[in-house]
Design a protein around this motif. Structure first.
Motif, PDB file in Angstrom:
ATOM      1  N   LEU A  60      -6.918  11.880   1.673  1.00 25.64           N
ATOM      2  CA  LEU A  60      -6.100  10.882   1.433  1.00 25.64           C
ATOM      3  C   LEU A  60      -6.934   9.503   0.889  1.00 25.64           C
ATOM      4  CD1 LEU A  60      -3.829  10.918   4.622  1.00 25.64           C
ATOM      5  CD2 LEU A  60      -3.003  10.740   2.277  1.00 25.64           C
ATOM      6  N   SER A  64      -6.457   7.602  -2.741  1.00 21.65           N
ATOM      7  CA  SER A  64      -6.410   6.166  -2.676  1.00 21.65           C
ATOM      8  C   SER A  64      -6.912   5.572  -3.654  1.00 21.65           C
ATOM      9  CB  SER A  64      -6.824   5.572  -1.325  1.00 21.65           C
ATOM     10  OG  SER A  64      -8.246   5.507  -1.165  1.00 21.65           O
ATOM     11  N   GLN A  67      -4.840   5.158  -6.598  1.00 21.75           N
ATOM     12  CA  GLN A  67      -3.490   4.442  -6.558  1.00 21.75           C
ATOM     13  C   GLN A  67      -3.647   2.975  -6.794  1.00 21.75           C
ATOM     14  OE1 GLN A  67      -0.433   5.437  -4.480  1.00 21.75           O
ATOM     15  NE2 GLN A  67      -1.345   7.394  -5.353  1.00 21.75           N
ATOM     16  N   THR A  72      -5.570   1.880  -1.682  1.00 24.01           N
ATOM     17  CA  THR A  72      -4.377   1.657  -0.951  1.00 24.01           C
ATOM     18  C   THR A  72      -3.522   3.084  -0.969  1.00 24.01           C
ATOM     19  OG1 THR A  72      -2.791   0.687  -2.624  1.00 24.01           O
ATOM     20  CG2 THR A  72      -4.417  -0.620  -1.186  1.00 24.01           C
ATOM     21  N   LEU A  73      -2.483   3.198  -0.046  1.00 21.68           N
ATOM     22  CA  LEU A  73      -1.729   4.329   0.007  1.00 21.68           C
ATOM     23  C   LEU A  73      -0.206   3.806   0.338  1.00 21.68           C
ATOM     24  CD1 LEU A  73      -3.728   6.871   2.390  1.00 21.68           C
ATOM     25  CD2 LEU A  73      -3.398   6.943  -0.198  1.00 21.68           C
ATOM     26  N   LEU A  80       3.456  10.334   1.048  1.00 17.81           N
ATOM     27  CA  LEU A  80       2.214  10.925   1.355  1.00 17.81           C
ATOM     28  C   LEU A  80       2.126  12.372   1.365  1.00 17.81           C
ATOM     29  CD1 LEU A  80       0.833   8.330   3.875  1.00 17.81           C
ATOM     30  CD2 LEU A  80       0.279   8.500   1.624  1.00 17.81           C
ATOM     31  N   TRP A 105      -5.769   3.576   9.468  1.00 18.47           N
ATOM     32  CA  TRP A 105      -5.225   3.228   8.397  1.00 18.47           C
ATOM     33  C   TRP A 105      -3.996   2.288   8.775  1.00 18.47           C
ATOM     34  CZ3 TRP A 105      -5.816   3.792   2.969  1.00 18.47           C
ATOM     35  CH2 TRP A 105      -6.728   4.846   2.584  1.00 18.47           C
ATOM     36  N   ARG A 116       1.740  -1.862   1.762  1.00 21.85           N
ATOM     37  CA  ARG A 116       1.158  -0.492   1.379  1.00 21.85           C
ATOM     38  C   ARG A 116      -0.058  -0.126   2.680  1.00 21.85           C
ATOM     39  NH1 ARG A 116       1.543   2.630  -3.062  1.00 21.85           N
ATOM     40  NH2 ARG A 116      -0.551   2.861  -3.363  1.00 21.85           N
ATOM     41  N   TYR A 118      -3.867   0.367   4.030  1.00 22.65           N
ATOM     42  CA  TYR A 118      -5.110   0.319   3.668  1.00 22.65           C
ATOM     43  C   TYR A 118      -6.012   0.746   5.021  1.00 22.65           C
ATOM     44  CZ  TYR A 118      -6.704  -3.548   6.555  1.00 22.65           C
ATOM     45  OH  TYR A 118      -6.852  -4.527   7.840  1.00 22.65           O
TER      46      TYR A 118
END
Length: 211
Positions: A60, A64, A67, A72-73, A80, A105, A116, A118
């Motif tokens: 992940l 990110s 992204q 961020t995700l 996800l 996160w 989002r 982070y």
């Protein structure tokens, strides 16, 4: 903190951190990320997370970096799970663990108002990478300007050797050309710049004589 499937308290949008980088901030030229292996080896996530959760956690972080905004995700577990290429229900179950794939996160708000995820340490990684990118750009710009000045000085010497030795004149002419000439600096442009410099010095002399 964000994701409903974990035992999180709903946070009002006004209380969310505003992510400092917008969608225009990219790290396209970076094909690596600075990973603090010592910090990772001594982290609680590595000590207490399962092998599967640790692998997804690292995955992940890598995701990110691609992204928008960078680092961020999506604040959506189904999305996800799609990025991770694993079953959504299984991923949600892993996220309910204390040391799941989304350990630390948190939700944030982008400058555009989107919600989002982070990670504080990932944000530090991104900030450092962007800082190094800007430093490299500044060094490249300075090196390029030095080369342009040297070429200009050589060109000016063929018109006026004494003028080419005057740093102030060379810098002024360089700035004049940079503002007006975006292509090849032909002799026409050089002569126009010399004319502008001559007019500039005449104006300065008139101003001085007025006092």
């Amino acid at each position: 903190m964000g994701i409903v499937e974990r035992a999180f308290t709903v946070v009002d949008t006004e209380d969310l951190l505003e992510y400092p980088f917008d969608e225009n901030t990219r790290l396209d030229s970076h094909h690596f990320m600075a990973w603090e292996h010592g910090r990772w080896l001594n982290s609680s996530m590595r000590a207490k997370g399962t092998a599967e959760c640790r692998a997804l956690y690292f995955d992940l972080i890598c995701i990110s970096m691609e992204q928008t905004p960078v680092g961020t995700l999506p604040d959506d577990l189904d999305e996800l799970a799609f990025h991770l290429r694993i079953d959504s229900a299984h991923f949600k179950a892993l996220c309910r663990m204390d040391y799941g794939p989304l350990h630390k996160w948190q939700s944030c708000q982008t400058k555009g108002g989107a919600r989002r995820l982070y990670h504080p340490h990932v944000l530090l990684m991104v900030t450092d990478a962007i800082s190094r990118k800007h430093d490299n750009q500044a060094k490249n710009d300075a090196a390029n300007k030095a080369k342009r000045l040297q070429r200009l000085r050589t060109t000016l010497a063929s018109y006026n050797a004494a003028l080419a030795e005057e740093d102030g004149a060379v810098l002024w002419i360089e700035d004049w050309l940079s503002e007006r000439c975006s292509g090849y600096r032909t002799s026409v442009w050089i002569e126009q710049a010399l004319g502008a410099w001559s007019a500039h010095t005449m104006q300065l002399n008139r101003t001085r004589s007025a006092f």
